[in-house]
Write a protein that holds these residues in place. Structure first.
Motif, PDB file in Angstrom:
ATOM      1  N   LYS A   1      39.519  41.160  29.098  1.00 20.60           N
ATOM      2  CA  LYS A   1      39.694  40.927  30.533  1.00 20.60           C
ATOM      3  C   LYS A   1      38.389  40.660  31.263  1.00 20.60           C
ATOM      4  CE  LYS A   1      43.952  43.612  30.966  1.00 20.60           C
ATOM      5  NZ  LYS A   1      44.796  42.623  31.670  1.00 20.60           N
ATOM      6  N   PHE A   2      37.269  40.928  30.621  1.00 22.37           N
ATOM      7  CA  PHE A   2      35.974  40.702  31.257  1.00 22.37           C
ATOM      8  C   PHE A   2      35.547  39.248  31.091  1.00 22.37           C
ATOM      9  CE2 PHE A   2      35.224  45.390  30.833  1.00 22.37           C
ATOM     10  CZ  PHE A   2      34.975  45.636  32.182  1.00 22.37           C
TER      11      PHE A   2
ATOM     12  N   CYS B   1      46.224  49.153  30.138  1.00 22.75           N
ATOM     13  CA  CYS B   1      45.194  48.216  29.681  1.00 22.75           C
ATOM     14  C   CYS B   1      45.705  46.776  29.629  1.00 22.75           C
ATOM     15  CB  CYS B   1      44.672  48.643  28.304  1.00 22.75           C
ATOM     16  SG  CYS B   1      43.798  50.235  28.322  1.00 22.75           S
TER      17      CYS B   1
ATOM     18  N   GLY C   1      46.891  46.280  33.926  1.00 20.73           N
ATOM     19  CA  GLY C   1      45.887  46.601  34.928  1.00 20.73           C
ATOM     20  C   GLY C   1      44.602  45.827  34.712  1.00 20.73           C
ATOM     21  N   SER C   2      43.633  46.108  35.572  1.00 28.12           N
ATOM     22  CA  SER C   2      42.328  45.465  35.430  1.00 28.12           C
ATOM     23  C   SER C   2      41.540  46.093  34.287  1.00 28.12           C
ATOM     24  CB  SER C   2      41.532  45.634  36.733  1.00 28.12           C
ATOM     25  OG  SER C   2      41.165  47.006  36.914  1.00 28.12           O
ATOM     26  N   ALA C   3      40.452  45.442  33.923  1.00 26.20           N
ATOM     27  CA  ALA C   3      39.584  45.998  32.883  1.00 26.20           C
ATOM     28  C   ALA C   3      39.067  47.372  33.304  1.00 26.20           C
ATOM     29  CB  ALA C   3      38.422  45.045  32.619  1.00 26.20           C
ATOM     30  N   TRP C   4      38.748  47.530  34.580  1.00 26.73           N
ATOM     31  CA  TRP C   4      38.220  48.805  35.071  1.00 26.73           C
ATOM     32  C   TRP C   4      39.266  49.896  35.028  1.00 26.73           C
ATOM     33  CZ3 TRP C   4      33.281  48.681  34.910  1.00 26.73           C
ATOM     34  CH2 TRP C   4      32.601  47.487  35.167  1.00 26.73           C
ATOM     35  N   GLU C   5      40.487  49.554  35.345  1.00 25.64           N
ATOM     36  CA  GLU C   5      41.572  50.533  35.242  1.00 25.64           C
ATOM     37  C   GLU C   5      41.751  50.977  33.794  1.00 25.64           C
ATOM     38  OE1 GLU C   5      43.983  48.631  39.053  1.00 25.64           O
ATOM     39  OE2 GLU C   5      44.842  48.499  37.023  1.00 25.64           O
TER      40      GLU C   5
ATOM     41  N   LEU D   1      34.016  49.715  42.647  1.00 22.74           N
ATOM     42  CA  LEU D   1      35.272  50.339  42.244  1.00 22.74           C
ATOM     43  C   LEU D   1      35.753  51.382  43.241  1.00 22.74           C
ATOM     44  CD1 LEU D   1      34.496  50.796  38.439  1.00 22.74           C
ATOM     45  CD2 LEU D   1      35.933  49.052  39.503  1.00 22.74           C
TER      46      LEU D   1
ATOM     47  N   ASP E   1      38.945  51.152  45.340  1.00 23.08           N
ATOM     48  CA  ASP E   1      40.244  51.465  44.744  1.00 23.08           C
ATOM     49  C   ASP E   1      40.250  52.877  44.161  1.00 23.08           C
ATOM     50  OD1 ASP E   1      41.345  48.879  45.235  1.00 23.08           O
ATOM     51  OD2 ASP E   1      40.196  48.111  43.536  1.00 23.08           O
TER      52      ASP E   1
END
Length: 221
Positions: free
Chosen positions: A61-62, A120, A123-127, A188, A191
């Motif tokens: 996702k990055f 994973c 959601g986002s990469a950070w999530e 981040l 959120d």
């Protein structure tokens, strides 16, 4: 206080319950029945395979190749520490890899793995990174909190399992994962409530995993 410190502070109640769970306490003291540890190892091996898949999903996702590489390197480091340690333990526990990977994951393990995979994937990469952080970080804290009990532990197999989480290599993995998240904390933080919800849920699943292993949870039908 960095973002990961803030997340950790907000789930103190859950992490305290993890650190004092009977499975954890008995494991480090060497009084845990071996059949409970065997059950745990089988379930955790299958969980770790899913965790590796989740890290690959996160990396994909990055757009930043440096971040992609960092996550993939973390996955490789984990495979080289935890999974490699388990490969050595299986024969000592009278288990074969062929048998372990065919065992049906317990209800709690299935739910936890599905939670990570859905987070994973959708959601986002950070999530995703926040979702896998409690797994890594709680094991480090468990080992550090119970190191005194470990010194008098009469079970060689328990001591060898635990020493992985007291190693500088494992501590480096946790610190690296936290650093990746903390370095983007300002971004981040917008959120934070959503990230806290994910971090708390994953922490709850960590507690449930220990409890599942202690009860040797099975399927009702």
């Amino acid at each position: 206080m960095g973002l990961t410190d803030e997340l950790r502070a907000r789930v103190y109640d859950i992490w305290r319950a993890i650190l004092t769970h009977p499975f954890v306490v008995e494991l480090f003291r060497g009084t845990l029945p071996l059949e409970k540890f065997r059950f745990y190892v089988i379930q955790d091996y299958n969980y770790l395979i899913t965790l590796t898949k989740c890290q690959a999903l996160i990396a994909s996702k990055f757009d930043d190749p440096a971040l992609m590489r960092e996550v993939l390197e973390l996955a490789l480091a984990d495979v080289s520490t935890e999974l490699e340690n388990y490969n050595k333990l299986l024969s000592r526990l009278g288990l074969s890899l062929e048998y372990v990977v065919k065992v049906r994951p317990s209800p709690t393990n299935t739910a936890y793995m599905n939670y990570l995979l859905s987070t994973c994937s959708l959601g986002s990469a950070w999530e995703g990174l926040v979702a896998i952080l409690p797994c890594y970080w709680t094991y480090l804290e468990i080992a550090q909190s119970h190191v005194d009990d470990l010194r008098g532990n009469p079970m060689d197999v328990y001591r060898e399992w635990a020493m992985v989480y007291l190693s500088s290599e494992y501590r480096g993995i946790v610190e690296r994962l936290r650093r990746i998240i903390d370095e983007h904390g300002d971004y981040l933080g917008r959120d934070f409530d959503k990230l806290l919800s994910i971090f708390r849920q994953a922490s709850v699943y960590e507690y449930m995993f220990w409890d599942m292993a202690y009860r040797q949870e099975g399927w009702p039908i």
